[in-house]
Design a protein around this motif. Structure first.
Motif, PDB file in Angstrom:
ATOM      1  N   TYR A 205      16.681   1.205   9.334  1.00 18.43           N
ATOM      2  CA  TYR A 205      16.292   2.370   8.547  1.00 18.43           C
ATOM      3  C   TYR A 205      14.798   2.350   8.258  1.00 18.43           C
ATOM      4  O   TYR A 205      14.248   1.347   7.797  1.00 18.43           O
ATOM      5  N   LEU A 206      14.169   3.518   8.516  1.00 22.77           N
ATOM      6  CA  LEU A 206      12.732   3.661   8.329  1.00 22.77           C
ATOM      7  C   LEU A 206      12.371   4.477   7.087  1.00 22.77           C
ATOM      8  O   LEU A 206      11.211   4.442   6.661  1.00 22.77           O
ATOM      9  N   LEU A 207      13.341   5.215   6.548  1.00 22.54           N
ATOM     10  CA  LEU A 207      13.096   6.079   5.386  1.00 22.54           C
ATOM     11  C   LEU A 207      14.215   5.909   4.360  1.00 22.54           C
ATOM     12  O   LEU A 207      15.374   5.669   4.723  1.00 22.54           O
ATOM     13  N   GLU A 208      13.845   6.072   3.112  1.00 22.17           N
ATOM     14  CA  GLU A 208      14.818   6.185   2.027  1.00 22.17           C
ATOM     15  C   GLU A 208      14.255   7.163   0.999  1.00 22.17           C
ATOM     16  O   GLU A 208      13.083   7.078   0.639  1.00 22.17           O
TER      17      GLU A 208
ATOM     18  N   THR B 164      11.258  10.442  -4.639  1.00 21.30           N
ATOM     19  CA  THR B 164      10.467   9.281  -4.225  1.00 21.30           C
ATOM     20  C   THR B 164      10.873   8.942  -2.807  1.00 21.30           C
ATOM     21  O   THR B 164      12.068   8.770  -2.519  1.00 21.30           O
ATOM     22  N   VAL B 165       9.877   8.863  -1.919  1.00 22.85           N
ATOM     23  CA  VAL B 165      10.128   8.635  -0.493  1.00 22.85           C
ATOM     24  C   VAL B 165       9.548   7.270  -0.120  1.00 22.85           C
ATOM     25  O   VAL B 165       8.349   7.025  -0.299  1.00 22.85           O
ATOM     26  N   TYR B 166      10.401   6.390   0.387  1.00 19.21           N
ATOM     27  CA  TYR B 166       9.979   5.063   0.849  1.00 19.21           C
ATOM     28  C   TYR B 166       9.932   5.083   2.370  1.00 19.21           C
ATOM     29  O   TYR B 166      10.909   5.483   3.024  1.00 19.21           O
ATOM     30  N   VAL B 167       8.777   4.647   2.921  1.00 20.57           N
ATOM     31  CA  VAL B 167       8.561   4.764   4.362  1.00 20.57           C
ATOM     32  C   VAL B 167       8.153   3.409   4.931  1.00 20.57           C
ATOM     33  O   VAL B 167       7.213   2.770   4.432  1.00 20.57           O
ATOM     34  N   VAL B 168       8.857   2.999   5.963  1.00 14.60           N
ATOM     35  CA  VAL B 168       8.496   1.776   6.696  1.00 14.60           C
ATOM     36  C   VAL B 168       7.504   2.156   7.789  1.00 14.60           C
ATOM     37  O   VAL B 168       7.644   3.196   8.448  1.00 14.60           O
ATOM     38  N   ASP B 169       6.484   1.298   7.989  1.00 17.83           N
ATOM     39  CA  ASP B 169       5.445   1.519   9.003  1.00 17.83           C
ATOM     40  C   ASP B 169       4.726   2.852   8.775  1.00 17.83           C
ATOM     41  O   ASP B 169       4.492   3.646   9.711  1.00 17.83           O
ATOM     42  N   TYR B 170       4.373   3.098   7.537  1.00 20.10           N
ATOM     43  CA  TYR B 170       3.786   4.393   7.204  1.00 20.10           C
ATOM     44  C   TYR B 170       2.358   4.510   7.729  1.00 20.10           C
ATOM     45  O   TYR B 170       1.551   3.576   7.639  1.00 20.10           O
ATOM     46  N   THR B 171       2.056   5.730   8.249  1.00 21.33           N
ATOM     47  CA  THR B 171       0.692   6.175   8.544  1.00 21.33           C
ATOM     48  C   THR B 171       0.617   7.654   8.162  1.00 21.33           C
ATOM     49  O   THR B 171       1.632   8.355   8.192  1.00 21.33           O
ATOM     50  N   PRO B 172      -0.547   8.173   7.802  1.00 20.15           N
ATOM     51  CA  PRO B 172      -0.653   9.588   7.429  1.00 20.15           C
ATOM     52  C   PRO B 172      -0.166  10.541   8.515  1.00 20.15           C
ATOM     53  O   PRO B 172       0.256  11.663   8.204  1.00 20.15           O
ATOM     54  N   LYS B 173      -0.211  10.114   9.766  1.00 22.23           N
ATOM     55  CA  LYS B 173       0.245  10.995  10.851  1.00 22.23           C
ATOM     56  C   LYS B 173       1.748  11.302  10.750  1.00 22.23           C
ATOM     57  O   LYS B 173       2.227  12.256  11.380  1.00 22.23           O
ATOM     58  N   LEU B 174       2.489  10.500   9.974  1.00 21.47           N
ATOM     59  CA  LEU B 174       3.935  10.706   9.861  1.00 21.47           C
ATOM     60  C   LEU B 174       4.315  11.790   8.860  1.00 21.47           C
ATOM     61  O   LEU B 174       5.495  12.170   8.785  1.00 21.47           O
TER      62      LEU B 174
ATOM     63  N   GLU C  88      10.945  25.799  -3.185  1.00 25.11           N
ATOM     64  CA  GLU C  88      10.095  25.203  -4.218  1.00 25.11           C
ATOM     65  C   GLU C  88       9.978  23.703  -3.968  1.00 25.11           C
ATOM     66  O   GLU C  88      10.962  23.029  -3.700  1.00 25.11           O
ATOM     67  N   ALA C  89       8.754  23.204  -4.070  1.00 25.62           N
ATOM     68  CA  ALA C  89       8.522  21.778  -3.830  1.00 25.62           C
ATOM     69  C   ALA C  89       8.671  20.989  -5.129  1.00 25.62           C
ATOM     70  O   ALA C  89       8.237  21.433  -6.190  1.00 25.62           O
ATOM     71  N   PRO C  90       9.290  19.804  -5.077  1.00 24.65           N
ATOM     72  CA  PRO C  90       9.434  18.973  -6.281  1.00 24.65           C
ATOM     73  C   PRO C  90       8.195  18.111  -6.506  1.00 24.65           C
ATOM     74  O   PRO C  90       7.296  18.024  -5.657  1.00 24.65           O
ATOM     75  N   ALA C  91       8.178  17.456  -7.670  1.00 23.94           N
ATOM     76  CA  ALA C  91       7.203  16.386  -7.858  1.00 23.94           C
ATOM     77  C   ALA C  91       7.588  15.252  -6.914  1.00 23.94           C
ATOM     78  O   ALA C  91       8.765  14.905  -6.792  1.00 23.94           O
ATOM     79  N   SER C  92       6.588  14.676  -6.220  1.00 20.98           N
ATOM     80  CA  SER C  92       6.915  13.756  -5.129  1.00 20.98           C
ATOM     81  C   SER C  92       5.999  12.543  -5.132  1.00 20.98           C
ATOM     82  O   SER C  92       4.814  12.631  -5.456  1.00 20.98           O
ATOM     83  N   THR C  93       6.598  11.400  -4.791  1.00 20.01           N
ATOM     84  CA  THR C  93       5.852  10.157  -4.626  1.00 20.01           C
ATOM     85  C   THR C  93       6.256   9.531  -3.295  1.00 20.01           C
ATOM     86  O   THR C  93       7.452   9.421  -2.999  1.00 20.01           O
ATOM     87  N   LEU C  94       5.264   9.136  -2.512  1.00 20.89           N
ATOM     88  CA  LEU C  94       5.529   8.465  -1.233  1.00 20.89           C
ATOM     89  C   LEU C  94       5.006   7.037  -1.328  1.00 20.89           C
ATOM     90  O   LEU C  94       3.868   6.804  -1.735  1.00 20.89           O
ATOM     91  N   VAL C  95       5.871   6.090  -0.937  1.00 20.12           N
ATOM     92  CA  VAL C  95       5.531   4.679  -1.040  1.00 20.12           C
ATOM     93  C   VAL C  95       5.723   4.034   0.342  1.00 20.12           C
ATOM     94  O   VAL C  95       6.815   4.077   0.913  1.00 20.12           O
ATOM     95  N   GLY C  96       4.667   3.444   0.858  1.00 20.74           N
ATOM     96  CA  GLY C  96       4.800   2.677   2.089  1.00 20.74           C
ATOM     97  C   GLY C  96       5.335   1.289   1.783  1.00 20.74           C
ATOM     98  O   GLY C  96       4.844   0.607   0.880  1.00 20.74           O
ATOM     99  N   VAL C  97       6.367   0.885   2.522  1.00 18.04           N
ATOM    100  CA  VAL C  97       7.011  -0.410   2.276  1.00 18.04           C
ATOM    101  C   VAL C  97       7.113  -1.183   3.584  1.00 18.04           C
ATOM    102  O   VAL C  97       7.165  -0.587   4.673  1.00 18.04           O
TER     103      VAL C  97
END
Length: 203
Positions: free
Chosen positions: A120-123, A79-89, A103-112
């Motif tokens: 910090y911009l990512l967690e 799970t990836v938490y992103v500050v100031d998220y835009t698709p360009k990132l 191999e890629a994992p199951a993934s979730t991206l959350v804009g916060v």
């Protein structure tokens, strides 16, 4: 360790950098706390730069997973938490996180709006899978049969053994005769003068 990653055609997958479904069997799961872009001394790295922070997080993930014998190839969920998220990132974030990963994992991206500190911009929080610790060892079994037997219990051949019964010899006890006299036999009693007198007196 069977790990199956599937992205079925019936579910839209925006990138090969993630898997829609991951299944694991016979494994140990490793849960990591959320990782941010700080070094070993806790100092922020890559201030204001999403890509630089993603690269530092990848290094932190490598170090944390190595402590339990895992790598980023063993990650099955993130799970990836992103500050100031835009698709360009997306390339700046997943480029460092997927570097060296096959191999890629199951993934979730959350804009916060923010994380725990403004630097910090990512967690990134992940779950990894490792092989199980192995099959249980067989209980000890003696290789030679036991030769001892217990009275009343079955012997190794299956028959019951009992201890032999003790033979007890019982002797008849006779009352001792008076000193200097011998006890007459019944035949002697019938021929005694007392018996003869009783016969004569009663005749």
């Amino acid at each position: 360790m069977p790990v199956n990653r599937v992205s079925p055609p019936s579910v839209h997958n925006p990138s090969d950098q993630i898997s829609q479904v991951v299944t694991v069997e016979g494994t140990r799961l490793v849960h990591l706390s959320g990782q941010v872009a700080w070094d070993a001394q806790g100092r922020p790295v890559g201030l204001g730069d999403h890509e630089a922070q993603a690269a530092q997080i990848a290094r932190n993930l490598d170090a944390a997973l190595a402590a339990v014998g895992a790598t980023r190839n063993d990650i099955i969920e993130e799970t990836v938490y992103v500050v100031d998220y835009t698709p360009k990132l997306l390339p700046a974030i997943f480029g460092p996180l997927r570097a060296g990963v096959s191999e890629a994992p199951a993934s979730t991206l959350v804009g916060v709006p923010a994380l725990f500190a403004p630097e910090y911009l990512l967690e990134v929080q992940v779950v990894a899978a490792l092989p199980g610790r192995g099959a249980m060892t067989e209980p000890y079994r003696p290789t030679t049969p036991q030769r001892t037997s217990v009275p009343g219990h079955a012997s190794p051949t299956g028959s019951a053994r009992h201890p032999p019964r003790a033979k007890i010899k019982i002797s008849k006890r006779h009352s001792p005769a008076a000193p200097g006299r011998t006890r007459p036999s019944p035949r002697d009693w019938s021929a005694s003068p007392w018996r003869l007198w009783r016969r004569w007196a009663c005749a």
